[in-house]
Design a protein around this motif. Sequence first.
Motif, PDB file in Angstrom:
ATOM      1  N   ASN A 185      20.538 -52.645  47.740  1.00 57.62           N
ATOM      2  CA  ASN A 185      20.599 -51.542  46.786  1.00 57.62           C
ATOM      3  C   ASN A 185      21.029 -50.232  47.451  1.00 57.62           C
ATOM      4  OD1 ASN A 185      19.638 -53.429  45.006  1.00 57.62           O
ATOM      5  ND2 ASN A 185      17.842 -52.250  44.381  1.00 57.62           N
ATOM      6  N   PHE A 186      21.612 -49.343  46.643  1.00 53.42           N
ATOM      7  CA  PHE A 186      21.917 -47.993  47.105  1.00 53.42           C
ATOM      8  C   PHE A 186      21.489 -47.000  46.034  1.00 53.42           C
ATOM      9  CE2 PHE A 186      25.796 -49.248  44.845  1.00 53.42           C
ATOM     10  CZ  PHE A 186      26.132 -48.111  44.122  1.00 53.42           C
ATOM     11  N   ASP A 187      21.376 -45.746  46.434  1.00 46.87           N
ATOM     12  CA  ASP A 187      20.992 -44.662  45.529  1.00 46.87           C
ATOM     13  C   ASP A 187      22.280 -44.002  45.032  1.00 46.87           C
ATOM     14  OD1 ASP A 187      20.368 -42.117  44.479  1.00 46.87           O
ATOM     15  OD2 ASP A 187      18.557 -41.975  45.688  1.00 46.87           O
ATOM     16  N   PRO A 188      22.627 -44.152  43.754  1.00 45.26           N
ATOM     17  CA  PRO A 188      23.903 -43.606  43.281  1.00 45.26           C
ATOM     18  C   PRO A 188      23.997 -42.084  43.363  1.00 45.26           C
ATOM     19  CG  PRO A 188      22.602 -44.460  41.450  1.00 45.26           C
ATOM     20  CD  PRO A 188      21.921 -44.897  42.701  1.00 45.26           C
ATOM     21  N   ASP A 189      22.875 -41.384  43.203  1.00 46.30           N
ATOM     22  CA  ASP A 189      22.911 -39.926  43.333  1.00 46.30           C
ATOM     23  C   ASP A 189      23.216 -39.523  44.770  1.00 46.30           C
ATOM     24  OD1 ASP A 189      22.368 -39.055  40.658  1.00 46.30           O
ATOM     25  OD2 ASP A 189      20.303 -39.714  40.922  1.00 46.30           O
ATOM     26  N   LEU A 190      22.611 -40.237  45.724  1.00 45.11           N
ATOM     27  CA  LEU A 190      22.880 -39.965  47.133  1.00 45.11           C
ATOM     28  C   LEU A 190      24.311 -40.364  47.483  1.00 45.11           C
ATOM     29  CD1 LEU A 190      21.839 -39.012  49.857  1.00 45.11           C
ATOM     30  CD2 LEU A 190      20.896 -41.308  50.243  1.00 45.11           C
ATOM     31  N   MET A 191      24.771 -41.464  46.915  1.00 43.70           N
ATOM     32  CA  MET A 191      26.151 -41.900  47.123  1.00 43.70           C
ATOM     33  C   MET A 191      27.123 -40.809  46.668  1.00 43.70           C
ATOM     34  SD  MET A 191      28.341 -44.520  47.840  1.00 43.70           S
ATOM     35  CE  MET A 191      27.604 -46.144  47.554  1.00 43.70           C
ATOM     36  N   LEU A 192      26.897 -40.266  45.490  1.00 48.24           N
ATOM     37  CA  LEU A 192      27.762 -39.223  44.949  1.00 48.24           C
ATOM     38  C   LEU A 192      27.715 -37.973  45.824  1.00 48.24           C
ATOM     39  CD1 LEU A 192      29.618 -38.351  42.617  1.00 48.24           C
ATOM     40  CD2 LEU A 192      27.575 -37.631  41.366  1.00 48.24           C
ATOM     41  N   GLN A 193      26.520 -37.612  46.264  1.00 45.91           N
ATOM     42  CA  GLN A 193      26.344 -36.438  47.119  1.00 45.91           C
ATOM     43  C   GLN A 193      27.102 -36.602  48.437  1.00 45.91           C
ATOM     44  OE1 GLN A 193      22.197 -35.455  47.901  1.00 45.91           O
ATOM     45  NE2 GLN A 193      22.735 -34.539  49.860  1.00 45.91           N
ATOM     46  N   GLN A 194      26.971 -37.770  49.064  1.00 46.72           N
ATOM     47  CA  GLN A 194      27.628 -38.003  50.345  1.00 46.72           C
ATOM     48  C   GLN A 194      29.142 -38.112  50.192  1.00 46.72           C
ATOM     49  OE1 GLN A 194      25.530 -41.448  51.868  1.00 46.72           O
ATOM     50  NE2 GLN A 194      23.924 -40.179  52.771  1.00 46.72           N
ATOM     51  N   LEU A 195      29.578 -38.675  49.087  1.00 46.22           N
ATOM     52  CA  LEU A 195      31.013 -38.788  48.823  1.00 46.22           C
ATOM     53  C   LEU A 195      31.628 -37.395  48.695  1.00 46.22           C
ATOM     54  CD1 LEU A 195      33.080 -41.098  48.355  1.00 46.22           C
ATOM     55  CD2 LEU A 195      32.657 -40.848  45.912  1.00 46.22           C
ATOM     56  N   ARG A 196      30.937 -36.513  47.990  1.00 45.46           N
ATOM     57  CA  ARG A 196      31.420 -35.144  47.817  1.00 45.46           C
ATOM     58  C   ARG A 196      31.373 -34.360  49.126  1.00 45.46           C
ATOM     59  NH1 ARG A 196      28.516 -33.596  42.063  1.00 45.46           N
ATOM     60  NH2 ARG A 196      30.226 -34.282  40.714  1.00 45.46           N
ATOM     61  N   ALA A 197      30.457 -34.765  50.014  1.00 44.76           N
ATOM     62  CA  ALA A 197      30.335 -34.086  51.305  1.00 44.76           C
ATOM     63  C   ALA A 197      31.404 -34.541  52.293  1.00 44.76           C
ATOM     64  CB  ALA A 197      28.949 -34.329  51.887  1.00 44.76           C
ATOM     65  N   ARG A 227      14.290 -50.446  52.518  1.00 41.69           N
ATOM     66  CA  ARG A 227      15.458 -50.942  51.798  1.00 41.69           C
ATOM     67  C   ARG A 227      15.065 -52.037  50.813  1.00 41.69           C
ATOM     68  NH1 ARG A 227      19.644 -48.524  54.035  1.00 41.69           N
ATOM     69  NH2 ARG A 227      19.674 -48.088  56.274  1.00 41.69           N
ATOM     70  N   ILE A 228      15.791 -52.089  49.713  1.00 40.11           N
ATOM     71  CA  ILE A 228      15.588 -53.133  48.712  1.00 40.11           C
ATOM     72  C   ILE A 228      16.812 -54.035  48.760  1.00 40.11           C
ATOM     73  CG2 ILE A 228      15.273 -53.633  46.264  1.00 40.11           C
ATOM     74  CD1 ILE A 228      14.010 -50.868  45.974  1.00 40.11           C
TER      75      ILE A 228
END
Length: 215
Positions: free
Chosen positions: A171-183, A203-204
């Motif tokens: 699993n991943f956290d989509p909000d964190l994914m979006l944040q890191q992608l924008r960074a 981790r799950i």
Amino acid sequence: MAEPTLATDQLGVFRSELAPKQMAHLVVRTARFHEAIRFYRTMFGAEIAFANRRFCFLTYDHEHHRIAIIRMPRPLRLLSHFNRIGRKFYGIDHVAYTFENLHQLMRVYERMKAAGYQTLWATNHGTTTVLYYEDPDGNRLELQVDNFDTAEELQQWFASGEFEKNNLGVNFDPDLMLQQLRAGVPEKELKRQGAAWPSGKRRIAGMRAINWRTL
């Protein structure tokens, strides 16, 4: 007896002589007519090609309709509860759509979240990074992006044995994914299993990711 599998050197190049030109459209019968139209328009940025009181054609590209929504009597709404449960055990589980890149996939996530639609499951299957949703009647859709740029990379990953050990995903956290992608974190890094997960949080993965919601 196990069925013979396609040779790894054929991955990415094999094409059956009976392969269709394309998958033309999805047809949904629903007693939640307007809710379904809103859901699919939001998910795909679709436009209405034709509509009347009985059905609606939605398109998101050159095709005259990619999704057809057929209006059913309101009392049949009760059947959606059986649909949500039934698909967990029998029949078609979900329909999957591939996006061009991770940026596009996460734009869909952002758009769906803003409209009030929750992601059922965000996971990295190894082969793909995916988001799962259910439409208003419980029909499940998988939105994905390929994790490997070439068939050779995919072959190497299959040969590593990682998919044999865990073919459900991490699993991943989509909000964190979006944040890191924008960074500015590179897509290739974010498409690795274990990426975009809060530091220090367990981790799950694998069977731990399966529950009544994700099943």
